[in-house]
Design an enzyme around this catalytic site. Structure first.
Site, PDB file in Angstrom:
ATOM      1  N   CYS A   6     -14.476  -6.575   3.058  1.00 45.50           N
ATOM      2  CA  CYS A   6     -13.404  -6.243   2.113  1.00 45.50           C
ATOM      3  C   CYS A   6     -12.288  -7.280   2.168  1.00 45.50           C
ATOM      4  O   CYS A   6     -11.785  -7.715   1.138  1.00 45.50           O
ATOM      5  CB  CYS A   6     -12.848  -4.855   2.419  1.00 45.50           C
ATOM      6  SG  CYS A   6     -11.451  -4.394   1.358  1.00 45.50           S
ATOM      7  N   SER A  64       0.820  -1.216   0.000  1.00 47.32           N
ATOM      8  CA  SER A  64       0.000   0.000   0.000  1.00 47.32           C
ATOM      9  C   SER A  64       0.849   1.259   0.000  1.00 47.32           C
ATOM     10  O   SER A  64       0.344   2.340  -0.264  1.00 47.32           O
ATOM     11  CB  SER A  64      -0.894   0.012   1.243  1.00 47.32           C
ATOM     12  OG  SER A  64      -0.108   0.161   2.417  1.00 47.32           O
ATOM     13  N   CYS A  73     -11.624   3.420   4.320  1.00 43.54           N
ATOM     14  CA  CYS A  73     -10.797   3.911   3.214  1.00 43.54           C
ATOM     15  C   CYS A  73     -11.585   4.675   2.159  1.00 43.54           C
ATOM     16  O   CYS A  73     -11.052   5.578   1.517  1.00 43.54           O
ATOM     17  CB  CYS A  73     -10.029   2.749   2.572  1.00 43.54           C
ATOM     18  SG  CYS A  73     -11.082   1.515   1.769  1.00 43.54           S
ATOM     19  N   VAL A 121       3.539   1.956   6.272  1.00 41.14           N
ATOM     20  CA  VAL A 121       4.584   1.385   7.120  1.00 41.14           C
ATOM     21  C   VAL A 121       4.500  -0.137   7.199  1.00 41.14           C
ATOM     22  O   VAL A 121       5.500  -0.843   7.019  1.00 41.14           O
ATOM     23  CB  VAL A 121       4.494   1.993   8.541  1.00 41.14           C
ATOM     24  CG1 VAL A 121       5.372   1.221   9.519  1.00 41.14           C
ATOM     25  CG2 VAL A 121       4.901   3.459   8.515  1.00 41.14           C
ATOM     26  N   SER A 127       2.950  -2.637   5.337  1.00 42.42           N
ATOM     27  CA  SER A 127       3.230  -3.445   4.150  1.00 42.42           C
ATOM     28  C   SER A 127       4.677  -3.280   3.695  1.00 42.42           C
ATOM     29  O   SER A 127       5.285  -4.214   3.156  1.00 42.42           O
ATOM     30  CB  SER A 127       2.263  -3.093   3.007  1.00 42.42           C
ATOM     31  OG  SER A 127       2.428  -1.762   2.575  1.00 42.42           O
TER      32      SER A 127
END
Length: 338
Positions: free
Chosen positions: A88, A9, A183, A12, A14
């Site tokens: 999701c 993404s 999101c 931090v 990922s």
């Protein structure tokens, strides 16, 4: 060298995952799943370039709207309070990651979730809480299938957030803020989003006996436990006890009326064990992501289960996820009913 596809993404967590896997000897590939647009792709490209790993960008905005945003709106319109991240994870994030991994001939995928997965003695993949309790995300993963769990790596399972930030510091801007909101509502103004997308008519505020207390502006603006923004002057604090979509009513009451000693759960999904393997004792319940699991007794019924608490708890909103643990192990989950 084993290959792994990382959901990158640009944040931090990922970034730390990709770095840890590189250091562990994996051949790391990155994929950025574009669900909402914005500047996430730019950040992901910058991180991939700094880590020297290939990055694939996949546009899934239309599918995301159909599978996550539209159901989110419908659930609110029905008088329930949804958990969009749960849905999701099941039908978008991990489904899309695994689809791309299949196209690339890669078996394993990895994300920056604070949770762990391992094969248990019963042969099932077990989902457990992450070591950093303040960041544990197992609650949002209860709808993942056994097939999905068997292909997932969670490198941050034993990590502390402070260590993760330090490890990713050279690759991610220190000004990068951690995403804590929904999101697809980037400004965090859920009320404005619901006003724009939901059909909701004004109706009555009532007390537990049905006495009319005033007018509400639409069910979608309220959730169980809410106190602020009611606009009802009663001389004392009143809270939302329940929503009644059939009558288009919002039930209000005193804080003492928020306490319950049981609730109903439906749409059960068994994760770390099968239904017949659920122990009769030692189970704890989690109805919100934050906070520690609460000891309880579970009584399975024809459709769903009844959850009984050993001491009263604050009411939970219908539509929220209920997760049941044995120690750190997430046994099964479901949806809280009216």
């Amino acid at each position: 060298m084993e290959k792994v596809l990382v959901g990158l993404s640009g944040g931090v967590d990922s970034t730390a995952v990709a770095l840890l896997l590189k250091e562990a000897g994996y051949e790391v590939y990155g994929v950025y799943l574009d669900f909402c647009g914005g500047d996430g792709e730019k950040r992901a490209r910058q991180v991939a370039e700094r880590l020297e790993i290939p990055l694939k960008v996949v546009d899934r905005k239309r599918r995301f709207h159909h599978r996550v945003v539209s159901p989110f709106v419908r659930v609110y319109e029905s008088g329930r309070t949804p958990n969009p991240c749960v849905e999701c994870n099941r039908c978008m994030k991990f489904a899309c990651l695994l689809e791309e991994a299949d196209r690339m001939g890669i078996e394993k995928v990895a994300t920056g979730h604070y949770a762990s997965v391992q094969k248990g003695e019963n042969g099932r993949m077990e989902l457990c809480r992450g070591r950093d309790r303040s960041k544990d995300q197992s609650y949002f993963l209860w709808k993942l299938t056994q097939k999905q769990l068997s292909r997932i790596l969670f490198p941050l399972a034993e990590a502390e957030k402070s260590d993760v930030k330090e490890r990713a510091r050279a690759f991610v801007s220190p000004k990068e803020k951690e995403s804590m909101e929904i999101c697809f509502i980037p400004d965090a103004d859920t009320g404005a989003f619901l006003d724009k997308h939901c059909k909701s008519e004004p109706g009555n505020f009532v007390d537990s006996s049905g006495k009319v207390l005033g007018q509400h502006k639409g069910l979608v603006h309220y959730t169980v436990g809410q106190r602020r923004g009611l606009g009802v002057a009663m001389g004392e604090r009143y809270f939302v006890l329940a929503l009644s979509p059939e009558k288009n009513e919002v039930v209000l009451g005193k804080e003492s009326e928020l306490s319950v000693d049981s609730l109903q759960v439906k749409s059960l999904r068994f994760v770390s064990c099968r239904k017949g393997q659920v122990p009769k004792e030692g189970i704890s319940f989690k109805g919100r992501n934050r906070g520690e699991p609460i000891p309880c007794r579970v009584i399975f019924e024809k459709e769903g289960a009844r959850v009984e608490f050993f001491s009263p708890v604050r009411r939970y909103a219908a539509g929220q996820s209920a997760c049941f643990y044995l120690g750190d192990k997430l046994l099964f989950g479901g949806e809280i009913c009216f």
